[in-house]
Design a protein around this motif. Sequence first.
Motif, mmCIF file in Angstrom:
data_model
loop_
_atom_site.group_PDB
_atom_site.id
_atom_site.type_symbol
_atom_site.label_atom_id
_atom_site.label_comp_id
_atom_site.label_asym_id
_atom_site.label_seq_id
_atom_site.Cartn_x
_atom_site.Cartn_y
_atom_site.Cartn_z
ATOM 1 N N PRO A 23 -0.306 -79.619 93.286
ATOM 2 C CA PRO A 23 0.889 -79.741 94.131
ATOM 3 C C PRO A 23 0.714 -80.860 95.151
ATOM 4 O O PRO A 23 -0.283 -80.890 95.870
ATOM 5 N N MET A 24 1.675 -81.770 95.186
ATOM 6 C CA MET A 24 1.626 -82.919 96.110
ATOM 7 C C MET A 24 3.003 -83.148 96.703
ATOM 8 O O MET A 24 3.954 -83.460 95.972
ATOM 9 N N CYS A 25 3.126 -82.993 98.010
ATOM 10 C CA CYS A 25 4.422 -83.133 98.662
ATOM 11 C C CYS A 25 4.998 -84.526 98.459
ATOM 12 O O CYS A 25 4.282 -85.529 98.539
ATOM 13 N N GLN A 26 6.308 -84.577 98.216
ATOM 14 C CA GLN A 26 7.009 -85.840 98.038
ATOM 15 C C GLN A 26 7.847 -86.216 99.255
ATOM 16 O O GLN A 26 8.288 -87.359 99.362
ATOM 17 N N HIS A 43 12.806 -85.640 92.486
ATOM 18 C CA HIS A 43 11.897 -84.580 92.057
ATOM 19 C C HIS A 43 11.993 -84.368 90.548
ATOM 20 O O HIS A 43 10.968 -84.185 89.880
ATOM 21 N N TYR A 47 8.561 -84.926 88.241
ATOM 22 C CA TYR A 47 7.886 -83.861 87.506
ATOM 23 C C TYR A 47 8.079 -83.973 85.998
ATOM 24 O O TYR A 47 7.147 -83.729 85.221
ATOM 25 N N GLU A 61 5.134 -79.087 94.291
ATOM 26 C CA GLU A 61 4.633 -79.262 95.658
ATOM 27 C C GLU A 61 4.887 -78.077 96.581
ATOM 28 O O GLU A 61 5.760 -77.238 96.319
ATOM 29 N N THR A 63 6.308 -75.656 98.724
ATOM 30 C CA THR A 63 7.727 -75.364 98.884
ATOM 31 C C THR A 63 7.864 -74.265 99.918
ATOM 32 O O THR A 63 7.298 -73.176 99.761
ATOM 33 N N ASP A 75 10.798 -81.645 103.391
ATOM 34 C CA ASP A 75 10.128 -80.821 102.388
ATOM 35 C C ASP A 75 11.121 -80.019 101.557
ATOM 36 O O ASP A 75 12.233 -79.711 101.999
ATOM 37 N N GLN A 104 4.101 -73.894 94.185
ATOM 38 C CA GLN A 104 3.288 -73.460 95.320
ATOM 39 C C GLN A 104 4.226 -73.088 96.465
ATOM 40 O O GLN A 104 5.046 -73.906 96.894
ATOM 41 N N HIS A 181 -0.102 -70.782 98.978
ATOM 42 C CA HIS A 181 -0.831 -71.873 99.634
ATOM 43 C C HIS A 181 -1.607 -71.336 100.833
ATOM 44 O O HIS A 181 -1.051 -71.049 101.884
ATOM 45 N N GLY A 334 -4.468 -84.969 91.135
ATOM 46 C CA GLY A 334 -3.505 -85.365 92.149
ATOM 47 C C GLY A 334 -3.175 -86.838 92.036
ATOM 48 O O GLY A 334 -2.307 -87.249 91.269
#
Length: 365
Positions: A23-26, A43, A47, A61, A63, A75, A104, A181, A334
Amino acid sequence: MSALFEPFTLRSLTIPNRVWMAPMCQYSADVSGPDTGVANDWHFSHYTSRAAGGTGLILVEATAVSPEGRISPADLGIWNDTQTEAFRRITSFLKGQGTVPGIQIAHAGRKASTDRPWRGGAPVGPGEHGWQPVAPSPLPFNDGHPVPDELTTGQIAEIVGQFADAARRARAAGFEVVEVHGAHGYLIGEFLSPHTNHRTDAYGGSYENRTRFALEVVDAVRAVWPGELPVFFRISATDWLTENAEDDRTGWTADDTVRFAADLLAHGVDLLDVSSGGNAPRVRIPTGPGYQVPFAERVRTGTGLPVAAVGEITEARQAEKIVEDGQADAVLLGRELLRNPYFARHAARELGGEVGSPQQYHRAA
């Protein structure tokens, strides 16, 4: 067959290979209005391209379970029906490519209400769509960060319910894995570590008290998540405080992680996603290829709980060896998947493994 491309089964769910997306925040959702926290075209493209690249499991990511649980105003969230519906487009495509969709769910705690990282990541206030963060104890993350409000026991119970609601919505959105998380200095990790948890009630002090909130969240999520589908938990194996000889601060340790992994296993967690750090600023971390893999191996050896390893895993043969040697059951990539969405497809060719190919790409199969 390549170990990296053997299927992996948890409960009734079989994941086609061991190359998974971390999971990687965008930081790319709308920050206000009816589409706040809603997955959009960015998104979807992000993905689905990794699914077309052969990735076996994609964890969407961090959420947020509530508006106040976001790291930044941009977010993703999963606290309303609009957000839930938007995810269905993504999960449907992923499953159509043979990829397992996971998500996540998270609460940022004292590290909430910050700007996008490419704009500096500093705290933002109400004039910039920000809000007042909350935490186990009124301790700011760093210089220039606000003092968070200390959560009451009533508020803690409310957040536990928000995690359960988020898991319920995640299933309705089509996800087949939910990950709690508990890493990187966000709310659950803040409760776990004595560095950030200075409470004197039932949620602070002893190991049993500091882990109470995390286990309540896990129990609430497990209660609403289908029994045939797996629950993951992401943890920072260490705050990297006791490992720094010059640092006299007390933090969460690798020994704590092994002990806690056994508790998570008893509470119905199916896999531990083992990362590290994030709970304390100005900590020296000795990074390098595979630097976090030994933490995952310790958990797997000490408890029997399946694990996924992360941290500077960038080469096919490196990933193959981690799985083949039993250091981890899977690898979560990642940055390498940001650089190369087709890592799994390229690795399969190099290692003699197999991944499915979109029909539209049959000429290149």
